[in-house]
Design a protein around this motif. Sequence first.
Motif, PDB file in Angstrom:
ATOM      1  N   GLY A  71     -70.032   6.546  19.053  1.00 52.24           N
ATOM      2  CA  GLY A  71     -68.576   6.572  19.051  1.00 52.24           C
ATOM      3  C   GLY A  71     -67.940   7.931  19.234  1.00 52.24           C
ATOM      4  N   GLY A  72     -68.724   8.954  19.519  1.00 49.10           N
ATOM      5  CA  GLY A  72     -68.148  10.264  19.794  1.00 49.10           C
ATOM      6  C   GLY A  72     -67.973  11.154  18.583  1.00 49.10           C
ATOM      7  N   ILE A  73     -68.245  10.638  17.402  1.00 46.63           N
ATOM      8  CA  ILE A  73     -68.086  11.451  16.195  1.00 46.63           C
ATOM      9  C   ILE A  73     -69.124  12.566  16.162  1.00 46.63           C
ATOM     10  CG2 ILE A  73     -68.244  11.413  13.672  1.00 46.63           C
ATOM     11  CD1 ILE A  73     -67.069   8.615  13.719  1.00 46.63           C
ATOM     12  N   VAL A  78     -70.909  18.439  16.738  1.00 49.87           N
ATOM     13  CA  VAL A  78     -71.666  19.468  17.455  1.00 49.87           C
ATOM     14  C   VAL A  78     -70.728  20.574  17.935  1.00 49.87           C
ATOM     15  CG1 VAL A  78     -73.015  19.964  19.521  1.00 49.87           C
ATOM     16  CG2 VAL A  78     -73.536  17.944  18.163  1.00 49.87           C
ATOM     17  N   ARG A  79     -69.597  20.189  18.473  1.00 53.17           N
ATOM     18  CA  ARG A  79     -68.646  21.189  18.966  1.00 53.17           C
ATOM     19  C   ARG A  79     -68.140  22.061  17.826  1.00 53.17           C
ATOM     20  NH1 ARG A  79     -62.667  20.148  21.763  1.00 53.17           N
ATOM     21  NH2 ARG A  79     -62.241  22.357  22.167  1.00 53.17           N
ATOM     22  N   LEU A  80     -67.870  21.456  16.673  1.00 52.41           N
ATOM     23  CA  LEU A  80     -67.402  22.219  15.528  1.00 52.41           C
ATOM     24  C   LEU A  80     -68.480  23.186  15.046  1.00 52.41           C
ATOM     25  CD1 LEU A  80     -65.383  22.847  13.283  1.00 52.41           C
ATOM     26  CD2 LEU A  80     -66.319  20.917  11.992  1.00 52.41           C
ATOM     27  N   LEU A 215     -61.037  14.160  11.811  1.00 53.18           N
ATOM     28  CA  LEU A 215     -61.252  12.779  11.385  1.00 53.18           C
ATOM     29  C   LEU A 215     -62.733  12.510  11.107  1.00 53.18           C
ATOM     30  CD1 LEU A 215     -58.832  10.848  13.788  1.00 53.18           C
ATOM     31  CD2 LEU A 215     -58.502  11.407  11.372  1.00 53.18           C
ATOM     32  N   ALA A 216     -63.599  13.161  11.892  1.00 55.42           N
ATOM     33  CA  ALA A 216     -65.045  12.994  11.667  1.00 55.42           C
ATOM     34  C   ALA A 216     -65.457  13.624  10.344  1.00 55.42           C
ATOM     35  CB  ALA A 216     -65.822  13.628  12.819  1.00 55.42           C
ATOM     36  N   LEU A 217     -64.858  14.773  10.010  1.00 58.04           N
ATOM     37  CA  LEU A 217     -65.210  15.463   8.770  1.00 58.04           C
ATOM     38  C   LEU A 217     -64.737  14.708   7.531  1.00 58.04           C
ATOM     39  CD1 LEU A 217     -64.450  19.184   9.696  1.00 58.04           C
ATOM     40  CD2 LEU A 217     -66.689  18.142   9.330  1.00 58.04           C
ATOM     41  N   LEU A 218     -63.771  13.828   7.703  1.00 60.76           N
ATOM     42  CA  LEU A 218     -63.309  13.047   6.562  1.00 60.76           C
ATOM     43  C   LEU A 218     -64.351  12.046   6.082  1.00 60.76           C
ATOM     44  CD1 LEU A 218     -59.553  12.240   7.321  1.00 60.76           C
ATOM     45  CD2 LEU A 218     -60.492  13.823   5.633  1.00 60.76           C
ATOM     46  N   LEU A 219     -65.304  11.695   6.950  1.00 61.77           N
ATOM     47  CA  LEU A 219     -66.330  10.722   6.566  1.00 61.77           C
ATOM     48  C   LEU A 219     -67.146  11.175   5.354  1.00 61.77           C
ATOM     49  CD1 LEU A 219     -67.902   8.998   9.711  1.00 61.77           C
ATOM     50  CD2 LEU A 219     -67.144   7.920   7.606  1.00 61.77           C
ATOM     51  N   PRO A 220     -67.783  12.365   5.405  1.00 58.07           N
ATOM     52  CA  PRO A 220     -68.516  12.790   4.205  1.00 58.07           C
ATOM     53  C   PRO A 220     -67.609  13.011   3.005  1.00 58.07           C
ATOM     54  CG  PRO A 220     -68.470  14.546   5.851  1.00 58.07           C
ATOM     55  CD  PRO A 220     -67.975  13.304   6.522  1.00 58.07           C
ATOM     56  N   VAL A 221     -66.361  13.391   3.250  1.00 57.01           N
ATOM     57  CA  VAL A 221     -65.416  13.560   2.148  1.00 57.01           C
ATOM     58  C   VAL A 221     -65.159  12.214   1.470  1.00 57.01           C
ATOM     59  CG1 VAL A 221     -63.056  14.190   1.530  1.00 57.01           C
ATOM     60  CG2 VAL A 221     -64.317  15.569   3.183  1.00 57.01           C
ATOM     61  N   ILE A 222     -65.008  11.168   2.297  1.00 56.60           N
ATOM     62  CA  ILE A 222     -64.800   9.826   1.751  1.00 56.60           C
ATOM     63  C   ILE A 222     -66.011   9.385   0.937  1.00 56.60           C
ATOM     64  CG2 ILE A 222     -64.604   7.384   2.395  1.00 56.60           C
ATOM     65  CD1 ILE A 222     -62.919   8.303   4.795  1.00 56.60           C
ATOM     66  N   ILE A 223     -67.207   9.599   1.488  1.00 58.04           N
ATOM     67  CA  ILE A 223     -68.429   9.145   0.824  1.00 58.04           C
ATOM     68  C   ILE A 223     -68.657   9.883  -0.490  1.00 58.04           C
ATOM     69  CG2 ILE A 223     -70.939   9.020   1.024  1.00 58.04           C
ATOM     70  CD1 ILE A 223     -70.536   8.700   4.072  1.00 58.04           C
ATOM     71  N   VAL A 224     -68.730  11.212  -0.407  1.00 56.54           N
ATOM     72  CA  VAL A 224     -69.041  12.010  -1.598  1.00 56.54           C
ATOM     73  C   VAL A 224     -67.856  12.061  -2.551  1.00 56.54           C
ATOM     74  CG1 VAL A 224     -69.781  14.271  -2.428  1.00 56.54           C
ATOM     75  CG2 VAL A 224     -70.688  13.388  -0.280  1.00 56.54           C
ATOM     76  N   LEU A 242     -68.213   2.812   6.944  1.00 60.97           N
ATOM     77  CA  LEU A 242     -68.432   2.046   8.172  1.00 60.97           C
ATOM     78  C   LEU A 242     -67.108   1.596   8.782  1.00 60.97           C
ATOM     79  CD1 LEU A 242     -70.193   0.628  10.236  1.00 60.97           C
ATOM     80  CD2 LEU A 242     -70.416  -1.287   8.633  1.00 60.97           C
ATOM     81  N   ILE A 243     -66.228   1.076   7.951  1.00 63.26           N
ATOM     82  CA  ILE A 243     -64.917   0.645   8.457  1.00 63.26           C
ATOM     83  C   ILE A 243     -64.169   1.827   9.065  1.00 63.26           C
ATOM     84  CG2 ILE A 243     -62.660  -0.269   7.777  1.00 63.26           C
ATOM     85  CD1 ILE A 243     -64.127  -1.882   5.599  1.00 63.26           C
ATOM     86  N   TYR A 244     -64.214   2.955   8.378  1.00 72.64           N
ATOM     87  CA  TYR A 244     -63.520   4.147   8.861  1.00 72.64           C
ATOM     88  C   TYR A 244     -64.116   4.624  10.185  1.00 72.64           C
ATOM     89  CZ  TYR A 244     -61.691   8.913   8.960  1.00 72.64           C
ATOM     90  OH  TYR A 244     -61.084  10.076   9.338  1.00 72.64           O
ATOM     91  N   ALA A 245     -65.467   4.710  10.245  1.00 64.51           N
ATOM     92  CA  ALA A 245     -66.126   5.178  11.468  1.00 64.51           C
ATOM     93  C   ALA A 245     -65.839   4.245  12.635  1.00 64.51           C
ATOM     94  CB  ALA A 245     -67.638   5.285  11.242  1.00 64.51           C
ATOM     95  N   PHE A 246     -65.837   2.944  12.371  1.00 61.05           N
ATOM     96  CA  PHE A 246     -65.555   1.972  13.429  1.00 61.05           C
ATOM     97  C   PHE A 246     -64.123   2.121  13.939  1.00 61.05           C
ATOM     98  CE2 PHE A 246     -63.740  -2.153  14.613  1.00 61.05           C
ATOM     99  CZ  PHE A 246     -64.569  -2.498  15.678  1.00 61.05           C
ATOM    100  N   CYS A 247     -63.171   2.241  13.033  1.00 62.41           N
ATOM    101  CA  CYS A 247     -61.762   2.355  13.438  1.00 62.41           C
ATOM    102  C   CYS A 247     -61.510   3.646  14.216  1.00 62.41           C
ATOM    103  CB  CYS A 247     -60.852   2.290  12.203  1.00 62.41           C
ATOM    104  SG  CYS A 247     -60.812   0.683  11.396  1.00 62.41           S
ATOM    105  N   VAL A 248     -62.071   4.759  13.741  1.00 66.06           N
ATOM    106  CA  VAL A 248     -61.873   6.036  14.426  1.00 66.06           C
ATOM    107  C   VAL A 248     -62.504   6.004  15.817  1.00 66.06           C
ATOM    108  CG1 VAL A 248     -62.477   8.485  14.404  1.00 66.06           C
ATOM    109  CG2 VAL A 248     -61.620   7.402  12.332  1.00 66.06           C
TER     110      VAL A 248
END
Length: 418
Positions: A71-73, A78-80, A215-224, A242-248
């Motif tokens: 999904g490009g996340i 990698v770019r960051l 938005l990608a960095l929010l994933l580990p923030v949400i989890i942890v 999963l819901i967040y990653a799918f929507c993004v």
Amino acid sequence: MILWSILIGLAICIVIGMPISFGLGAISLFIFFYSDYSLSTIVSQAVNGLDSFPLLAIPLFILVGEVMSAGGIAARLVRLASAMVGFVAGGLGQVAVMTSMFFGGISGSAVADASAVGSMMIEPMKRHRYSGPLATAIVVAASVVGIIIPPSIPMILFGVVTNTSISQLFLAGILPGILITVALAATTYVQSRKNGPGQPFALPELITALKDAFLALLLPVIIVGGILSGVFTPTESAAIALIYAFCVSTFVYRSLTLKRFFELCITTGRLTGVVMLLLAFASVLAWLLTANMIPQQLVVSLSAITDNRLLLLLLLSAFLLVVGFFMDLTPAMVILAPLMTPVVVKLGIDPVYFGVLMSFILGIGLITPPVGTVLYVGCGVGKVGMEQLVKSLLPFYCTLLVLLALFIAFPGLVLWFK
């Protein structure tokens, strides 16, 4: 007698190349057939072993990793990482290590980490004067971070089979994960500095990359963050991630289609089926061992050898390192964790600490021959030979073993956030 039957049976399975899950099933049938136990117990214990809500986190985190890659996340991470550390000598190597930490903070799998990061980083590294074996070795070694920094699929397995708090295991993995990342980055610097400086540091690029990956960095923030705050459990965090990653990926980045998502679900189902079949038969063996008081006998036997915590940890660590040469992480975890944990707890060792330590040691096994799963993934993605890759990994092995010694000598490094 039962323990020896299991150990001999596992050795035969490894020698003849039989899948461990089938081997565990065959061993269970053999022991039940020649004992007075009812065969129906095999079915009931196998089902009971899978009747655990925390286990649902495993397929969810696997699917999160798949969605990230497709999904490009992952590409944005990698770019960051490139903007953050790409200017250091051997910059692309540092980018690979940093990306592995980002990716591991979401997927929880070393195999997914090596596959995703390797497919994006190895070829660019080769074009910047990295040898194929060195580029692949950096990615393979860095994948170990993926199973230490939360979330971690091996820690979920450890928590399920030993009734240890998965949330506390995740918290205990934070500092070791960071330390492993820093140590591997330092080793990468030494190994790749001859490739010269990376790209020039550019603050505008860093700001742009940070915005793009926000938005990608929010994933580990949400989890942890969710687990730390007590808002939801590790399993619930996996579902929300999963819901967040799918929507993004689908609605914001527009790089994931429903058809592709369905294909990822099928892939995840296959991987999960392998893990669950293994866990089902391991639960049967765990019941046999418990019914025959094998863990208690091991406690007495090892206590007779030594009651020194440090010496016991060194003995168990050496044993697990050897096991990692010949057995994959998942079967080793579900078979050995229920046996070893009562032993260390009896001597006053925190089971959370031992869970992180065991995950790390077996994670090293993933990148060592002859059975290292991540090693084979690296050879495939990097298009290099096993012998060349292992030779390039030698400095990284040394780094990981030094870290292991530090974690054993200073348990506070693991239990800092617990």
